[in-house]
Design an enzyme around this catalytic site. Structure first.
Site, short mmCIF file in Angstrom:
data_model
loop_
_atom_site.label_atom_id
_atom_site.label_comp_id
_atom_site.label_asym_id
_atom_site.label_seq_id
_atom_site.Cartn_x
_atom_site.Cartn_y
_atom_site.Cartn_z
N HIS A 139 3.67 -22.40 18.11
CA HIS A 139 4.90 -21.68 17.84
C HIS A 139 5.68 -22.37 16.73
CE1 HIS A 139 5.08 -19.54 22.04
NE2 HIS A 139 4.02 -19.21 21.33
N GLU A 143 8.81 -23.65 16.75
CA GLU A 143 9.67 -24.80 17.08
C GLU A 143 8.94 -26.14 17.07
OE1 GLU A 143 9.35 -21.92 18.59
OE2 GLU A 143 11.14 -21.26 19.65
N ALA A 152 0.87 8.26 -0.14
CA ALA A 152 1.04 8.24 -1.60
C ALA A 152 0.69 9.63 -2.10
CB ALA A 152 0.11 7.19 -2.22
N SER A 174 -8.74 12.31 -5.82
CA SER A 174 -7.49 11.68 -5.38
C SER A 174 -7.25 10.33 -6.03
CB SER A 174 -7.53 11.50 -3.86
OG SER A 174 -8.58 10.62 -3.51
N TRP A 220 -6.64 8.25 -9.34
CA TRP A 220 -5.51 7.74 -8.56
C TRP A 220 -4.30 8.59 -8.86
CZ3 TRP A 220 -6.72 4.50 -4.87
CH2 TRP A 220 -7.82 3.68 -5.03
N THR A 230 -10.55 10.73 6.56
CA THR A 230 -10.34 9.78 5.47
C THR A 230 -11.44 8.73 5.43
OG1 THR A 230 -7.96 10.11 5.55
CG2 THR A 230 -8.71 8.05 4.59
N LEU A 289 -10.22 -1.08 3.86
CA LEU A 289 -9.00 -1.32 4.63
C LEU A 289 -8.76 -2.80 4.91
CD1 LEU A 289 -9.18 1.63 7.23
CD2 LEU A 289 -8.02 1.58 5.02
N GLU A 295 -2.60 4.95 7.38
CA GLU A 295 -2.76 5.34 5.97
C GLU A 295 -3.33 6.75 5.83
OE1 GLU A 295 -4.26 2.60 3.20
OE2 GLU A 295 -3.23 0.87 4.07
N GLY A 322 -5.62 10.31 7.18
CA GLY A 322 -5.23 11.35 6.28
C GLY A 322 -4.25 12.35 6.89
#
Ligand code: AOF
Ligand code: ZN
Length: 369
Positions: free
Chosen positions: A51, A53, A155, A169, A171, A197, A205, A296, A298
């Site tokens: 952690h 701390e 997008a 698609s 870009w 997708t 990914l 992301e 489709g």
């Protein structure tokens, strides 16, 4: 005290660095200050331990005695995968602890603050609470709602098209927007796409920005009939970078076995709509520890999540271009018949990115204008 806010801000900046890399744990930041001088800093380590701390205390060493610790989340007070941070703070002789927000984990939930007070430490809470809650939002979702924080990233052209009728698609948005979208992945525990997708784009990914995401990205595919190709990138890399498939309980057993043999994890959930029950799917992801999920697309998955009111945040990149109704929409039809049935969001930020614009929004809270 006068310097509480800047020191807590520094702790929050440390916490922000770990987003996407500490699940099932939240990313926490800790700054230790003695006589106005920062003597220790820590962030929850990759995979959630150690952690924040104990790392900050180790850096401070003997200087921790009598110092103030700024922590973005209430310190834990039980033996989990790591020893309790409350005991480490007490043993180090910390005199004052400033906490931004409470840990909703039922094993903590105020007990951490009580333990520190009982030990004679001055405890203050709520400093920059709002900012800290935003950083710990994934944890809050996982613990309180039993599902991850869901951010939908899209997008499109100005008119919300993500491809031409012929499927072209790449870009629509420019390179800077695509780089930023990649960085967005890095701050999430998992990325999810629908099988449409996954089949059309054969995506990786992953987040390949060096040093940005020290833990592997979990890739999730919503695939009710196990159509994911065995030679897809997501499957052939599944042993190095986890690939989880949300599928139906009655999915074909031979396909299931073939995917599992290749290292893919299958999460079986009930059927829902045209695919899987997404609320159950998200609960299964939270059950495995996912706190922050980036979706992301489709268009089918986006529509289903919007229909089921499961989208908490939207990151929408718009390119300065128009395709028209020949193009492919960002979200398929999901049955909005009246404007008051339309999911509405609140704008949080608008950022120009190269030629494009990123709009970040969040779900509208109950009763909000
Ligand atoms: C902290 N500091 O940096 C983080 C905390 O199973 P464990 O040992 O990893 O403990 C999980 C608990 O710790 C859980 O309540 C989680 O919210 C919290 N995370 N706590 O004191 C930290 N990351
Ligand atoms: Zn702890």
């Amino acid at each position: 005290m006068a310097d509480d806010i800047p020191h807590m801000r520094a702790a929050l900046a440390l916490a922000g660095r770990g987003l996407g890399s500490t699940w099932p744990n939240p990313s926490v930041g800790c700054v230790i200050v003695r006589d106005g001088v920062v003597v220790g800093r820590g962030t929850t380590a990759p995979f959630g331990r150690p952690h924040a701390e104990p790392q900050a205390l180790a850096m401070a060493g003997d200087l921790a005695r009598g110092a103030t610790a700024y922590v973005t989340l209430e310190p834990c007070c039980f033996h989990g995968r790591t020893p309790p941070c409350t005991e480490a703070l007490i043993a180090a002789g910390i005199a004052r602890v400033v906490v931004a927000t409470c840990d909703p984990d039922p094993r903590v939930n105020g007990a951490g603050l009580r333990r520190l007070r009982e030990a004679g430490i001055a405890v203050e809470q709520g400093v920059l609470r709002h900012e800290a809650e935003a950083v710990a939002e994934g944890l809050f979702h996982r613990v309180r709602q039993g599902r991850p924080l869901v951010t939908l990233k899209l997008a499109s052209t100005l008119d919300g098209r993500i491809a031409t009728a012929g499927g072209e698609s790449q870009w629509i948005t420019g390179a800077p927007a695509r780089r930023l979208a990649h960085a967005l992945r890095g701050r999430h525990d998992a990325v999810m796409v629908g099988i449409g997708t996954a089949s059309a784009d054969d995506p990786d990914l992953t987040c390949r920005i060096p040093g940005f995401k020290p833990v592997p990205m979990v890739r999730v595919v919503a695939d009710s009939h196990l159509r994911l190709r065995l030679l897809s990138r997501l499957v052939v890399t599944a042993r190095d970078t986890p690939t989880w498939v949300l599928t139906r309980a009655d999915a074909d057993a031979r396909r299931a076995a073939a995917l599992e043999d290749l290292g893919v994890a299958l999460l079986r959930v009930p059927a829902g709509g045209a695919g899987v029950d997404l609320a159950a799917g998200l609960a299964a992801l939270a059950g495995r520890g996912i706190t922050r999920l980036l979706v992301e697309g489709g268009a089918q998955l986006a529509a289903a999540l919007l229909r089921d009111d499961l989208v908490d945040r939207i990151a929408w990149f718009h390119a300065p271009a128009v395709i028209g109704a020949d193009g492919f929409p960002a979200a398929q039809a999901f049955g909005v018949a009246a404007l008051d049935a339309m999911p509405r969001f609140v704008r949080e930020r608008v950022t120009p990115v190269g030629e494009d614009v990123l709009t970040e929004l969040r779900r509208r809270r109950e009763g909000e204008g």
